[in-house]
Scaffold this motif. Structure first.
Motif, PDB file in Angstrom:
ATOM      1  N   ILE A 236      -0.914  -5.518  51.399  1.00 61.17           N
ATOM      2  CA  ILE A 236      -1.220  -6.246  52.643  1.00 61.17           C
ATOM      3  C   ILE A 236      -1.582  -5.280  53.764  1.00 61.17           C
ATOM      4  O   ILE A 236      -2.538  -5.487  54.520  1.00 61.17           O
ATOM      5  CB  ILE A 236      -0.026  -7.133  53.048  1.00 61.17           C
ATOM      6  N   LEU A 237      -0.819  -4.173  53.862  1.00 65.32           N
ATOM      7  CA  LEU A 237      -1.066  -3.200  54.929  1.00 65.32           C
ATOM      8  C   LEU A 237      -2.386  -2.466  54.754  1.00 65.32           C
ATOM      9  O   LEU A 237      -3.025  -2.064  55.732  1.00 65.32           O
ATOM     10  CB  LEU A 237       0.093  -2.188  54.980  1.00 65.32           C
ATOM     11  N   LEU A 244      -4.917 -10.048  57.968  1.00 67.08           N
ATOM     12  CA  LEU A 244      -5.316 -11.125  58.858  1.00 67.08           C
ATOM     13  C   LEU A 244      -4.811 -12.474  58.369  1.00 67.08           C
ATOM     14  O   LEU A 244      -4.445 -13.336  59.172  1.00 67.08           O
ATOM     15  CB  LEU A 244      -6.847 -11.152  58.989  1.00 67.08           C
ATOM     16  N   ARG A 245      -4.770 -12.638  57.044  1.00 65.61           N
ATOM     17  CA  ARG A 245      -4.259 -13.887  56.478  1.00 65.61           C
ATOM     18  C   ARG A 245      -2.770 -14.066  56.824  1.00 65.61           C
ATOM     19  O   ARG A 245      -2.323 -15.165  57.147  1.00 65.61           O
ATOM     20  CB  ARG A 245      -4.442 -13.890  54.960  1.00 65.61           C
ATOM     21  N   VAL A 246      -2.008 -12.968  56.730  1.00 65.82           N
ATOM     22  CA  VAL A 246      -0.568 -13.027  57.000  1.00 65.82           C
ATOM     23  C   VAL A 246      -0.305 -13.279  58.485  1.00 65.82           C
ATOM     24  O   VAL A 246       0.527 -14.119  58.851  1.00 65.82           O
ATOM     25  CB  VAL A 246       0.133 -11.737  56.529  1.00 65.82           C
ATOM     26  N   THR A 247      -1.008 -12.562  59.356  1.00 65.44           N
ATOM     27  CA  THR A 247      -0.796 -12.726  60.796  1.00 65.44           C
ATOM     28  C   THR A 247      -1.216 -14.120  61.271  1.00 65.44           C
ATOM     29  O   THR A 247      -0.567 -14.721  62.127  1.00 65.44           O
ATOM     30  CB  THR A 247      -1.572 -11.658  61.587  1.00 65.44           C
ATOM     31  N   SER A 248      -2.299 -14.639  60.685  1.00 65.39           N
ATOM     32  CA  SER A 248      -2.735 -15.993  61.059  1.00 65.39           C
ATOM     33  C   SER A 248      -1.775 -17.047  60.524  1.00 65.39           C
ATOM     34  O   SER A 248      -1.639 -18.127  61.118  1.00 65.39           O
ATOM     35  CB  SER A 248      -4.144 -16.257  60.526  1.00 65.39           C
ATOM     36  N   PHE A 249      -1.090 -16.744  59.428  1.00 61.87           N
ATOM     37  CA  PHE A 249      -0.099 -17.679  58.869  1.00 61.87           C
ATOM     38  C   PHE A 249       1.106 -17.813  59.806  1.00 61.87           C
ATOM     39  O   PHE A 249       1.657 -18.907  59.972  1.00 61.87           O
ATOM     40  CB  PHE A 249       0.333 -17.172  57.487  1.00 61.87           C
ATOM     41  N   GLN A 257      -9.828 -20.634  65.985  1.00 59.49           N
ATOM     42  CA  GLN A 257     -11.270 -20.693  65.752  1.00 59.49           C
ATOM     43  C   GLN A 257     -11.751 -19.642  64.761  1.00 59.49           C
ATOM     44  O   GLN A 257     -12.876 -19.694  64.299  1.00 59.49           O
ATOM     45  CB  GLN A 257     -12.022 -20.536  67.076  1.00 59.49           C
ATOM     46  N   GLU A 258     -10.892 -18.672  64.430  1.00 59.90           N
ATOM     47  CA  GLU A 258     -11.301 -17.594  63.525  1.00 59.90           C
ATOM     48  C   GLU A 258     -10.366 -17.533  62.316  1.00 59.90           C
ATOM     49  O   GLU A 258     -10.517 -18.302  61.384  1.00 59.90           O
ATOM     50  CB  GLU A 258     -11.305 -16.251  64.281  1.00 59.90           C
ATOM     51  N   ASN A 259      -9.392 -16.619  62.345  1.00 60.64           N
ATOM     52  CA  ASN A 259      -8.553 -16.370  61.175  1.00 60.64           C
ATOM     53  C   ASN A 259      -7.599 -17.525  60.854  1.00 60.64           C
ATOM     54  O   ASN A 259      -7.219 -17.714  59.697  1.00 60.64           O
ATOM     55  CB  ASN A 259      -7.746 -15.074  61.378  1.00 60.64           C
ATOM     56  N   GLY A 260      -7.195 -18.276  61.866  1.00 64.18           N
ATOM     57  CA  GLY A 260      -6.287 -19.398  61.609  1.00 64.18           C
ATOM     58  C   GLY A 260      -6.990 -20.721  61.401  1.00 64.18           C
ATOM     59  O   GLY A 260      -6.329 -21.757  61.292  1.00 64.18           O
ATOM     60  N   SER A 362       3.373 -23.047  54.562  1.00 67.35           N
ATOM     61  CA  SER A 362       4.681 -22.492  54.196  1.00 67.35           C
ATOM     62  C   SER A 362       4.581 -21.080  53.646  1.00 67.35           C
ATOM     63  O   SER A 362       5.601 -20.413  53.475  1.00 67.35           O
ATOM     64  CB  SER A 362       5.357 -23.396  53.163  1.00 67.35           C
ATOM     65  N   MET A 363       3.381 -20.641  53.328  1.00 71.34           N
ATOM     66  CA  MET A 363       3.141 -19.265  52.904  1.00 71.34           C
ATOM     67  C   MET A 363       1.724 -18.874  53.316  1.00 71.34           C
ATOM     68  O   MET A 363       0.910 -19.751  53.638  1.00 71.34           O
ATOM     69  CB  MET A 363       3.353 -19.110  51.394  1.00 71.34           C
ATOM     70  N   PRO A 364       1.419 -17.561  53.347  1.00 75.13           N
ATOM     71  CA  PRO A 364       0.091 -17.125  53.805  1.00 75.13           C
ATOM     72  C   PRO A 364      -1.048 -17.762  53.020  1.00 75.13           C
ATOM     73  O   PRO A 364      -0.918 -18.063  51.831  1.00 75.13           O
ATOM     74  CB  PRO A 364       0.135 -15.607  53.592  1.00 75.13           C
ATOM     75  N   THR A 365      -2.165 -17.946  53.692  1.00 72.00           N
ATOM     76  CA  THR A 365      -3.343 -18.569  53.084  1.00 72.00           C
ATOM     77  C   THR A 365      -3.920 -17.683  52.000  1.00 72.00           C
ATOM     78  O   THR A 365      -4.311 -16.543  52.247  1.00 72.00           O
ATOM     79  CB  THR A 365      -4.411 -18.821  54.158  1.00 72.00           C
ATOM     80  N   THR A 366      -3.937 -18.204  50.791  1.00 69.81           N
ATOM     81  CA  THR A 366      -4.506 -17.486  49.638  1.00 69.81           C
ATOM     82  C   THR A 366      -5.254 -18.487  48.764  1.00 69.81           C
ATOM     83  O   THR A 366      -5.002 -19.690  48.827  1.00 69.81           O
ATOM     84  CB  THR A 366      -3.403 -16.809  48.790  1.00 69.81           C
ATOM     85  N   GLY A 367      -6.132 -17.967  47.944  1.00 70.58           N
ATOM     86  CA  GLY A 367      -6.913 -18.846  47.078  1.00 70.58           C
ATOM     87  C   GLY A 367      -6.235 -19.074  45.749  1.00 70.58           C
ATOM     88  O   GLY A 367      -6.289 -18.230  44.863  1.00 70.58           O
ATOM     89  N   LEU A 368      -5.561 -20.203  45.615  1.00 65.76           N
ATOM     90  CA  LEU A 368      -4.884 -20.537  44.363  1.00 65.76           C
ATOM     91  C   LEU A 368      -5.157 -22.001  44.044  1.00 65.76           C
ATOM     92  O   LEU A 368      -4.788 -22.888  44.824  1.00 65.76           O
ATOM     93  CB  LEU A 368      -3.373 -20.293  44.493  1.00 65.76           C
ATOM     94  N   PRO A 369      -5.805 -22.299  42.917  1.00 67.00           N
ATOM     95  CA  PRO A 369      -6.171 -23.692  42.614  1.00 67.00           C
ATOM     96  C   PRO A 369      -4.962 -24.538  42.249  1.00 67.00           C
ATOM     97  O   PRO A 369      -3.947 -24.026  41.754  1.00 67.00           O
ATOM     98  CB  PRO A 369      -7.125 -23.545  41.420  1.00 67.00           C
TER      99      PRO A 369
END
Length: 411
Positions: A236-237, A244-249, A257-260, A362-369
């Motif tokens: 992540i670091l 950005l995904r973690v901070t926007s979460f 308007q951007e990352n969130g 409830s958790m950072p935004t990730t691509g999981l189907p």
């Protein structure tokens, strides 16, 4: 005279009906015996329930996908059923694969799984080197007209390989343990490098649970979990995309308007569903407000259309699936099928919960189907394969089919 003739005629018709009924039942019984590895009448009730669950799950997935994708398909592809048709096309080989696995001994699957596992392992390595990049991640490998996602396809074979390792952990030689653990570690590392934190996390959780069920020492499992957590933090670091995904979460409204943006739109969709939902096909957020509404955030569209009641029923549906999977695992007659069943249940349930957790913030935004529901042939094929293994484990728990002496041949 006329009354007696009517009675004779009635008896003849009644006799024909009984003969037809008995012949129909006999033919149906013969048909099921030829299609399935066991006659339906002696199937365990868990296997029967599981078949119904998978059927409902698949049909539900087709309906939800059609509702969530028709707007973007008509706008971008010129055909409202574009994604729906492709998903149905992928469903046909998925069902064929399910049937093949259902009629194949787990022992035989365990024997050839290693070859396919290492082929897909190599394809994941190749994906990191030459794969196409979409939205900051290199997860897809283009082979002619096919777009493969090896990190999805490897999941059922990962379950089989983990079962080979953990089924008799204390009897496996140390050099084999070391090679297998290094291989699994490299696999997680390669998936992280794509970067694909969600699939890497799911893989780590799956291996950890299967190791726990395989009686690996808790101290060793805690050490592996700590290493995985540290590796994830480093990933992540070092990846601005994941950071950005973690901070926007943490606070999506700060940069909505951007990352969130994705998470905010997903929460708006879920919130607008209310108690009973907007109604099937009447979602507003799918009108290209919510990105990836038919893949990574399809649950948000489901929640908007069916509301809190529908979401509660779906969570209950997953709870039933988990319970049936656990029952199958407990009834298995050997460690191999027990771990395969446990792995199948954990993967399908865990992936569903993680998808819902992403959609609900409830958790950072990730691509999981979402299994059987999100658009994607690779995920659908893998899900049918895993479901087929789970049903097969249930059938082998009867003792009429399946393993006899796997321990000698595999260790």
């Amino acid at each position: 005279m006329e009354i007696s003739q009517e009675k004779i005629k009635y008896k003849r018709i009644s006799k024909r009906k009984k003969t037809f009924s008995s012949n129909y039942k006999k033919n149906f019984s013969n048909l099921t015996e030829s299609i399935f590895p066991l006659p339906w009448s002696i199937w365990p009730y868990e296997a029967k329930i599981l078949i119904v669950i998978i059927g409902i799950w698949s049909i539900l997935g087709i309906c939800i996908l059609g509702s969530s994708s028709w707007w973007v398909a008509s706008r971008e592809m010129g055909n409202w059923a574009y994604f729906l048709k492709k998903q149905i096309i992928w469903t046909i080989p998925g069902i064929g694969l399910f049937y093949f696995v259902l009629n194949t001994d787990i022992r035989n699957l365990l024997k050839f799984s290693r070859i396919i596992f290492y082929i897909l392992f190599f394809l994941i390595l190749l994906t990191n080197l030459t794969g196409i990049t979409v939205n900051g991640s290199s997860r897809w490998l283009v082979l002619g007209n096919l777009r493969l996602q090896p990190s999805e396809l490897i999941k059922p074979f990962l379950i089989l390989e983990a079962s080979n390792l953990f089924a008799h952990w204390n009897l496996v030689k140390n050099d084999k343990k070391l090679i297998s653990i290094i291989t699994f570690g490299l696999l997680i590392f390669l998936i992280l490098k794509q970067p694909n934190l969600s699939t890497a996390s799911l893989t780590g959780i799956l291996l950890w649970v299967m190791g726990l069920c395989g009686e690996v020492k808790l101290s060793s499992l805690c050490s592996f979990a700590s290493m995985g957590l540290i590796t994830g933090c480093i990933s992540i670091l070092n990846n601005e995309y994941q950071k950005l995904r973690v901070t926007s979460f943490i606070n999506p409204w700060k940069d909505q308007q951007e990352n969130g943006f994705q998470l905010v739109q997903s929460l708006l969709a879920i919130g607008s569903g209310g108690l009973f939902g907007q109604g099937f096909g009447l979602s507003i957020q799918k009108l290209q407000y919510l990105p990836f509404m038919y893949t990574d955030f399809i649950f948000a569209i489901f929640a908007e259309e069916f509301g809190l009641l529908g979401c509660t029923l779906f969570l209950g549906f997953l709870a039933l699936f988990s319970y049936v999977s656990l029952r199958i695992s407990l009834k298995c007659r050997n460690n191999y099928t027990k771990l395969v069943a446990m792995g199948c249940g954990v993967l399908l349930t865990g992936q569903s919960i993680m998808h819902i957790a992403v959609a609900t913030g409830s958790m950072p935004t990730t691509g999981l189907p979402l299994p059987f529901i999100s658009y994607g042939g690779n995920s659908l094929i893998a899900s049918f394969f895993i479901a087929g293994m789970l049903v097969r484990c249930s059938l082998e728990s009867t003792g009429f089919i399946g393993m006899i002496s796997t321990r000698k041949t595999l260790n």
